[in-house]
Scaffold this motif. Structure first.
Motif, mmCIF file in Angstrom:
data_model
loop_
_atom_site.group_PDB
_atom_site.id
_atom_site.type_symbol
_atom_site.label_atom_id
_atom_site.label_comp_id
_atom_site.label_asym_id
_atom_site.label_seq_id
_atom_site.Cartn_x
_atom_site.Cartn_y
_atom_site.Cartn_z
ATOM 1 N N UNK A 90 -62.212 20.827 36.911
ATOM 2 C CA UNK A 90 -62.555 22.292 36.686
ATOM 3 C C UNK A 90 -61.848 23.343 37.091
ATOM 4 N N UNK A 91 -61.121 22.942 38.552
ATOM 5 C CA UNK A 91 -60.091 23.965 39.173
ATOM 6 C C UNK A 91 -58.766 24.183 38.193
ATOM 7 N N UNK A 92 -58.489 22.945 37.678
ATOM 8 C CA UNK A 92 -57.239 23.133 36.750
ATOM 9 C C UNK A 92 -57.307 23.926 35.608
ATOM 10 N N UNK A 93 -58.522 23.663 34.974
ATOM 11 C CA UNK A 93 -59.067 24.576 33.907
ATOM 12 C C UNK A 93 -59.253 25.932 34.155
ATOM 13 N N UNK A 94 -59.654 26.242 35.073
ATOM 14 C CA UNK A 94 -59.932 27.663 35.459
ATOM 15 C C UNK A 94 -58.482 28.345 35.723
ATOM 16 N N UNK A 95 -57.888 27.521 36.707
ATOM 17 C CA UNK A 95 -56.421 28.200 37.011
ATOM 18 C C UNK A 95 -55.367 28.427 35.847
ATOM 19 N N UNK A 96 -55.676 27.371 34.728
ATOM 20 C CA UNK A 96 -55.104 27.440 33.435
ATOM 21 C C UNK A 96 -55.434 28.751 32.668
ATOM 22 N N UNK A 97 -56.725 29.080 32.787
ATOM 23 C CA UNK A 97 -57.270 30.108 31.989
ATOM 24 C C UNK A 97 -56.817 31.325 32.715
ATOM 25 N N UNK A 98 -56.713 31.433 33.928
ATOM 26 C CA UNK A 98 -56.193 32.481 34.777
ATOM 27 C C UNK A 98 -54.750 32.781 34.462
ATOM 28 N N UNK A 99 -54.045 31.735 34.253
ATOM 29 C CA UNK A 99 -52.525 31.947 34.186
ATOM 30 C C UNK A 99 -52.244 32.386 32.599
ATOM 31 N N UNK A 100 -53.127 31.788 31.664
ATOM 32 C CA UNK A 100 -52.920 32.073 30.499
ATOM 33 C C UNK A 100 -53.631 33.197 29.811
ATOM 34 N N UNK A 101 -54.517 33.852 30.357
ATOM 35 C CA UNK A 101 -55.250 34.981 29.964
ATOM 36 C C UNK A 101 -54.609 36.125 29.252
ATOM 37 N N UNK A 102 -53.623 36.508 30.205
ATOM 38 C CA UNK A 102 -52.836 37.530 29.711
ATOM 39 C C UNK A 102 -52.333 37.443 28.434
ATOM 40 N N UNK A 103 -51.957 36.233 28.089
ATOM 41 C CA UNK A 103 -51.102 35.977 26.934
ATOM 42 C C UNK A 103 -52.104 35.629 25.735
ATOM 43 N N UNK A 104 -53.346 35.221 26.041
ATOM 44 C CA UNK A 104 -54.238 34.955 24.991
ATOM 45 C C UNK A 104 -55.667 35.249 25.414
ATOM 46 N N UNK A 105 -56.134 36.222 25.050
ATOM 47 C CA UNK A 105 -57.513 36.923 25.368
ATOM 48 C C UNK A 105 -58.533 35.852 25.357
ATOM 49 N N UNK A 106 -58.401 34.822 24.377
ATOM 50 C CA UNK A 106 -59.608 33.927 24.087
ATOM 51 C C UNK A 106 -59.558 32.558 25.168
ATOM 52 N N UNK A 107 -58.425 32.501 26.061
ATOM 53 C CA UNK A 107 -58.405 31.336 26.791
ATOM 54 C C UNK A 107 -59.684 31.293 27.959
ATOM 55 N N UNK A 108 -60.002 32.332 28.492
ATOM 56 C CA UNK A 108 -61.059 32.271 29.361
ATOM 57 C C UNK A 108 -62.415 31.835 28.685
ATOM 58 N N UNK A 109 -62.583 32.289 27.746
ATOM 59 C CA UNK A 109 -64.008 31.778 27.142
ATOM 60 C C UNK A 109 -63.726 30.406 26.345
#
Length: 192
Positions: A157-176
């Protein structure tokens, strides 16, 4: 859950300094912003800034500690709003969804770790502790929900969360997408 800060309350001038530092450090980068600019933006003298925080490094740590306090509070509210222990495990993803709608330049803590690689830097220590806290929280919540192998699930979950944090500015759908995947991982771990 620890608030992440044992600092005394800020004076009004201290609050203005931290607010100005947060805006400038987050938007421009920690190493790109000097104390002269922060003093100017906060309406105080450099002497006041140094009297309150000791150094730029101390101010960086105070900025990150304040941001950490707010993030933990937002995560705790999301955890408390969850209807079940299983939903609580993915609450940090719901908090992230709200947080990233307001802060669109990525994670201040990841940015700080990249800009301040020396683990002895007080800002690096605050940022690293924030990441350790989140990993620990995932494990605590997974354990409370009765998930199998809480440490393994927490790491995923941590790796998934941090990946979403890191890629969120590039692709708005990554957090969802990360939140959806996190729910799948938790459901599988509860059934496991």
């Amino acid at each position: 859950m620890d608030s992440g800060s044992d600092a005394p309350p800020l004076t009004p001038a201290g609050r203005r300094i931290v607010d100005a530092a947060e805006e400038l450090f987050y938007e421009r980068g920690i190493t790109a912003v000097g104390v002269d600019l922060i003093a100017e933006h906060s309406g105080v003298t450099k002497r006041t800034l140094y009297n309150r925080f000791g150094s730029k490094d101390g101010l960086v740590a105070a900025y990150l500690a304040e941001r950490n306090r707010r993030w933990r509070s937002e995560v705790r509210a999301a955890v408390d709003a969850g209807g079940s222990a299983e939903e609580a495990v993915t609450a940090p993803f719901e908090a992230l969804r709200s947080w990233t709608s307001r802060y669109t330049r990525g994670c201040a803590f990841l940015n700080a770790l990249a800009e301040l690689p020396d683990p002895r830097h007080p800002g690096h220590r605050v940022a690293a502790e924030q990441k350790r806290w989140l990993l620990s929280l995932f494990e605590e919540l997974a354990t409370a929900a009765g998930c199998c192998e809480p440490p393994t699930l927490a790491t995923r979950l941590f790796v998934l969360h941090e990946g979403a944090v890191a890629t969120g500015p590039l692709s708005p759908g990554t957090v969802a997408a990360a939140a959806d995947l996190a729910r799948e991982l938790v459901r599988a771990a509860v059934r496991g």
